[in-house]
Scaffold this motif. Structure first.
Motif: not given
Length: 140
Positions: A112-121
């Motif tokens: 019941k876990a969420m993982k968010v990956v963000v790539i940007g400036i």
């Protein structure tokens, strides 16, 4: 190609929008266009900027990218879906002068876990993380 003009119908097809939506954007001043007779023509450069397409310029500050991974424990499936939808929508809104954000969200039903990956400036990633923090504070 950037000096070419496109019709409202061509712009609608390129943006995957209805022509009336493109006309509304023009009338609202969100999409610059030139009126020729009874119709509008849109410069391809303006259309690309509106759509967030990179213009080929390379700037030193724009070349710096950051990757951020956020682990969110104990989140329901519904909440994870709502956050993922919100984050994807937020990642698509932005400045046409900066490269678009890349965002991936995954939910593990066993933990019941969420993982968010963000790539940007860095500045855009920071803004998205601030939005995520507001969403997490509103957590029931």
């Amino acid at each position: 190609m950037s000096d070419s003009l496109v019709t409202v119908e061509q712009a609608a097809e390129l943006l995957n929008l209805h022509p009336k939506t493109v006309l509304r954007y023009i009338r609202d001043g969100r999409l610059p266009a030139t009126r020729i007779g009874k119709s509008y023509r849109i410069a391809r450069a303006n259309l690309d900027a509106f759509a967030g397409v990179a213009n080929g310029r390379s700037e030193t500050a724009g070349d710096v990218r950051t990757t951020c991974i956020v682990d969110i424990p104990e989140v329901s499936v519904d909440r994870a879906e709502r956050m993922a939808t919100f984050l994807h929508a937020a990642a698509m809104t932005g400045n046409a002068d900066t490269p678009p954000l890349h965002l991936e969200a995954a939910f593990d039903p066993l933990t019941k876990a969420m993982k968010v990956v963000v790539i940007g400036i860095p500045s855009d990633v920071a803004k998205l993380l601030e939005m995520l923090e507001v969403q997490l504070r509103a957590r029931p």
